[in-house]
Scaffold this active site. Structure first.
Site, mmCIF file in Angstrom:
data_model
loop_
_atom_site.group_PDB
_atom_site.id
_atom_site.type_symbol
_atom_site.label_atom_id
_atom_site.label_comp_id
_atom_site.label_asym_id
_atom_site.label_seq_id
_atom_site.Cartn_x
_atom_site.Cartn_y
_atom_site.Cartn_z
ATOM 1 N N GLU A 1 0.808 -1.211 0.000
ATOM 2 C CA GLU A 1 0.000 0.000 0.000
ATOM 3 C C GLU A 1 0.845 1.266 0.000
ATOM 4 O O GLU A 1 0.559 2.214 -0.702
ATOM 5 C CB GLU A 1 -0.880 -0.025 1.256
ATOM 6 N N ASP A 2 1.905 1.274 0.808
ATOM 7 C CA ASP A 2 2.618 2.533 1.066
ATOM 8 C C ASP A 2 3.995 2.639 0.433
ATOM 9 O O ASP A 2 4.622 3.684 0.494
ATOM 10 C CB ASP A 2 2.795 2.724 2.587
#
Ligand code: MN
Length: 731
Positions: free
Chosen positions: A91-92
Site C-alpha cells: 500500500e505505502d
C-alpha cells in the site's frame, strides 16, 4: 521544536522489538520459520526506511508490533507473522504484489493483497466513501478467502488504536467511531473477547475522553475498598462450599470502562449509582453430568447466606443465550445494604463466556449433527489457533467465509440435494434448477402442499415447482428472491419488457414538454434524471410510463428551478470550507451554519460541522448520539469546526433537575440562575408528584464554563438531588 533523531538508538529499539516478536512466536522454533520472519522484517525495514509515524517514531515499529499482537495475543503462526510484517508495504511503498509473490510465495501474497484491499476501502483519509458499517463488514468478509486477513486486520487496528495519541483530533474521532462500529463487533463475533474489550475501551477513550477518564479515576480510587468488600463477601461462601466438598474458584470481576459507561448512559445514572461495577464469579469444576445440579446447589448455598432479589434471577443454564452463553446469575443483598451480582457456572461454561462459541468444540463432540455452520467455523478457527504445528494452518485455506451465511439444504422431487442460502424462497429454488423454470414458475408444492412463490424454505423440505408457459417474470419477484442467480435472471427478463414500456414513457414526456413549451435536449434530460434520483433517461421514461412520475411532479420540477440556484450557492460555500479546512464558529464570514438541535453545542464543547443537503452546515457535538453515525459513515461531509469570538453571544441550552419538593424551591432555583451574570432564562417547566419533583429550564449561556459553574451552584441548593445538562433542547 527540533527533533533530534538518534539513529543508533532507533536501531537498538528495532532490534529489541524484533527479539520481543521472536519470543512471542512460541510455535516457531525451527530455523526455516525464523529465517522467513527475518527476511520479512528486512524487506519491511527497507521498504519503510524513510517513513515515520505521526509520533515521529520509525514506521517499522508499527508492523513489528502488529506482528507481535498476531503471534502473542491472537496466537497465529509464521505465515501470519510474515504477512503482518509486510502488511503495509504494498500500500505505502514501492513493493508490489509480484515482489511479495517472488519472495514469499503465493499464500503470503494473497493475504497481503486482501489486507491492502481492505485498507484502500477503509482508508479513513479517503472521504469519498461513505460506507455503511454493515456494508463494510460484508466487504471485509467476502474479500478475504482467508480468515487470517481479518485477524491481522484486527491486530493492525488494535495497534493503531493503542498509538493514536498523535493523530489529529478529527482522525482520532473517525477511527475510534469506526472501531466501535465495525471492528469491536467483528472481534466479538470471532470470539476474541480480550481484543474486543480493549477496542471498546480505547474507542470510548477517544470519542468521550471526559467520561472515560472520570470512570478510570473512579475505578482506581475505589479499587482498595472494592477488594476489601469482595474478600469479606466471599469468605462465608468459600467456607461453606469447601465444607460441602465443592471443587471451585471464586473471584471478583470488574466491568470494563466501556460497559460501565454503557450502563451509566442507558440507566441515566452516575458512577456511584452503577451497583454492579463488579460481580462475584464462582467457577465449578464439575463432571459433565453434574453441571446443572451443582450450579443450583451452589445457588442454594449462596442464597442461604445472602438474601436474593427474586426479580434478578437469570437462568441461562436451562435456556442458554443465542450466542451460547450459559450461566446462573443472581443478585443478593450483600454487606452494608449493597446488591451484589453472583455468577455461578462451570469451567466449561466459563470458557464459552470468555471466548464465545469458539470454546464449544472443546466440549462438544464434533459429530453432533445439529451443530450450525457458525459453530463449525469458529471451532475450526479455534482449533487452528490452538494447534501447535504450523501445518495445522493449511486446512484453513479449504473453506471460505461463506460459512458466515447460513445455508439450507432442500430436495428436488427426485431426491437431489440443492444448497441455498438461508431465507431463500420457492422461486429461488426454481431459478436454481433452471432460469426457464424460474421464469415460468407459477407456484410450488413443498412437501406436497401448495405454497406461494415467496414461501421461505426450510432445510429438509422437498420442493416441486409448477410452471406455466404463459407466465412471465414480474417486478415484485425481486422483493422475495435472495440468490444472485434468481435476481439476475429476473432482471434480464424484465429489461426486455421494460424496453417496450420505456418507449411509451418517452412519448408521454414529449407531450408534456410540448404543453409547457420547453425544448427537449440532453441537458434538461440529465438534470431531470438527477432530480428524480434515477440512473438513466431510460429509467426516467420507464417511471413516466408506470405513472411513478406524475404530471404534477413534472410541473413541480420546473417550479423548483429557482431553488436550484440557491443550492448552487450552498455548494460554493462548501468548497470554501474545504479550502479553509476549519470552520470558525462565531467569526465573521459568509459560511452559513446552524447549531444542531439534537445536541445543542455551546462554546467549550468539542464540535464538528456536517454538510447536509437541505439545512446547510450543522454544528454537532463530537459526542452527539448522531455523531457516531455521521462520522463513521459520511466522514467526507464533516468539517472541522472550532469556536471563535463567541464571547458576547449567548447560546441556548438547558438543564434538568430531580429532587424532593419543597415550597419555594422554584424561587430558589430561578434566583440562583438570575444572579449568574449574563444568564437569561427562556422557559421553565416544573412537575411534581408526591414529594418527588422534576424540572427543566431553558437558558442562554456563553460557554460550558459558565454552565458548569451554574450547575455546581444549583447542586448546592437544599432539596435538589441531581442537575444535568439537557442533551436535546426544544426551542
Ligand atoms: Mn497498518
Amino acid at each position: 521544536m527540533e527533533v533530534v533523531i538518534d539513529v543508533e538508538k532507533e536501531k537498538q529499539e528495532i532490534l529489541k522489538r524484533y527479539r520481543g516478536l521472536l519470543r512471542a512466536c512460541k510455535r516457531t522454533r525451527d530455523d526455516h520459520d525464523k529465517k522467513l520472519i527475518r527476511k520479512a522484517l528486512t524487506v519491511a525495514i527497507n521498504a519503510h526506511k524513510e517513513m515515520r509515524r505521526k509520533s515521529g517514531e520509525p514506521y517499522i515499529y508499527h508492523p513489528i508490533e502488529v506482528a507481535r499482537i498476531v503471534a502473542d495475543e491472537i496466537g497465529l503462526g509464521t505465515t501470519s507473522v510474515v504477512c503482518a510484517l509486510l502488511h503495509d508495504t504494498v500500500e505505502d511503498t514501492y513493493i508490489t504484489l509480484d515482489d511479495i509473490n517472488r519472495m514469499f510465495g503465493d499464500k503470503v501474497m494473497k493475504i497481503v493483497d486482501g489486507l491492502t484491499k481492505i485498507s484502500s476501502i477503509a482508508d479513513p483519509d479517503d472521504s469519498k466513501y461513505s460506507l455503511q458499517a454493515e456494508n463494510f463488514r460484508r466487504i471485509l468478509l467476502t474479500l478475504s478467502d482467508d480468515i487470517r486477513v481479518i485477524l491481522i486486520k484486527l491486530a493492525d487496528r488494535l495497534h493503531n488504536m493503542r498509538t493514536m495519541e498523535f493523530m489529529p483530533r478529527h482522525k482520532q474521532l473517525k477511527i475510534a467511531y469506526e472501531t466501535l462500529n465495525i471492528y469491536a463487533p467483528l472481534a466479538h463475533r470471532l470470539g476474541l473477547y480480550a481484543i474486543k474489550t480493549e477496542l471498546e475501551d480505547l474507542g470510548l477513550r477517544y470519542t468521550e475522553p471526559e467520561l472515560y477518564l472520570s470512570i478510570e479515576e473512579n475505578l482506581a480510587s475505589t479499587q482498595k475498598k472494592r477488594t476489601r468488600y469482595i474478600n469479606k463477601f466471599s469468605l462465608p461462601i468459600i467456607n461453606v462450599l469447601t465444607d460441602k466438598g465443592f471443587n471451585f474458584d471464586i473471584k471478583g470481576r470488574t466491568k470494563s470502562i466501556f460497559s460501565i459507561a454503557q450502563k451509566m448512559k442507558k440507566k441515566e445514572v452516575n458512577f456511584d449509582e452503577v451497583y454492579d461495577i463488579f460481580a462475584i464469579r464462582i467457577i465449578l469444576n464439575s463432571k459433565p453430568e453434574d453441571e446443572k445440579t451443582d450450579c443450583w446447589k451452589v445457588y442454594s448455598n449462596v442464597t442461604d447466606l445472602y438474601t436474593p432479589r427474586p426479580d434478578r434471577l437469570r437462568d441461562w443454564i436451562s435456556t442458554p443465550k443465542g450466542n451460547g452463553y450459559e450461566s446462573l446469575h443472581t443478585t443478593v443483598m450483600g454487606l452494608d445494604g449493597k446488591w451484589v451480582e453472583v455468577q455461578i457456572r462451570t469451567a466449561r461454561m466459563d470458557s464459552i463466556a470468555e471466548k464465545g462459541l469458539a470454546a464449544h468444540w472443546k466440549y462438544k463432540s464434533m459429530t453432533a449433527e445439529q451443530e450450525t455452520h457458525l459453530d463449525t467455523w469458529i471451532s475450526k478457527i479455534t482449533k487452528m489457533l490452538e494447534a501447535p504445528e504450523n501445518d495445522a494452518l493449511e486446512f484453513i485455506d479449504d473453506f471460505k467465509l461463506n460459512f458466515f451465511a447460513d445455508e439450507i439444504h432442500v430436495f428436488t422431487p427426485a431426491g437431489d440435494i440443492k444448497t441455498l442460502p438461508k431465507g431463500a424462497t420457492t422461486l429461488d429454488f426454481a431459478y436454481e434448477i433452471h432460469s426457464r423454470v424460474g421464469d415460468q414458475c407459477i407456484g410450488a408444492k413443498v412437501n406436497h402442499k401448495l405454497v406461494p412463490l415467496s414461501q421461505e424454505l426450510q432445510s429438509g423440505e422437498q420442493i416441486e415447482i409448477i410452471t406455466s408457459k404463459k407466465q412471465t417474470p414480474k417486478e415484485e419477484w425481486l422483493n422475495f428472491v435472495v440468490t444472485a442467480k434468481a435476481k439476475s435472471a429476473i432482471k434480464d427478463a424484465l429489461k426486455e419488457e421494460h424496453k417496450k414500456t420505456a418507449f411509451d414513457g418517452k412519448e408521454i414526456f414529449k407531450e408534456w414538454m410540448q404543453v409547457i413549451n420547453e425544448p427537449i435536449n440532453t441537458n434538461i434530460l440529465g438534470v431531470m434524471v438527477k432530480h428524480f434520483d434515477l440512473k438513466s433517461t431510460f429509467d426516467f421514461y420507464l417511471k413516466i410510463a408506470l405513472k411513478e412520475i406524475t404530471l404534477e411532479e413534472f410541473n413541480n420540477f420546473f417550479r423548483q428551478k429557482e431553488d436550484k440556484k440557491n443550492l448552487e450557492k450552498l455548494k460554493r460555500h462548501k468548497s470554501k470550507t474545504d479550502k479553509i479546512g476549519m470552520l470558525n464558529i462565531g467569526s465573521e464570514g459568509n459560511i452559513k451554519y446552524t447549531i444542531a438541535t439534537c445536541c445543542n453545542p455551546i462554546p467549550g464543547d468539542e464540535v464538528f460541522g456536517f454538510q447536509t443537503d437541505d439545512q446547510g452546515i450543522l454544528i454537532h457535538k463530537t459526542n452527539c448520539p448522531n455523531a457516531m453515525h455521521l462520522l463513521s459513515n459520511f466522514a467526507g461531509k464533516s468539517i472541522k469546526a472550532q469556536w471563535t469570538n463567541t464571547n458576547n453571544v449567548a447560546f441556548l441550552t438547558g438543564v434538568e433537575f430531580v429532587g424532593i419538593d419543597d415550597v419555594g424551591l422554584v424561587n430558589k432555583i430561578t434566583s440562583v440562575i438570575s444572579k449568574e451574570a449574563g444568564v437569561n432564562i427562556k422557559s421553565i417547566f416544573f412537575n411534581s408528584e408526591d414529594s418527588f419533583f422534576e424540572g427543566k429550564i431553558m437558558l442562554y449561556v456563553t460557554d460550558t464554563e459558565q454552565l458548569k459553574s451554574l450547575i455546581e451552584k444549583l447542586k448546592q441548593i437544599n432539596g435538589v438531588h441531581k442537575v444535568n445538562r439537557l442533551m436535546e433542547v426544544a426551542a
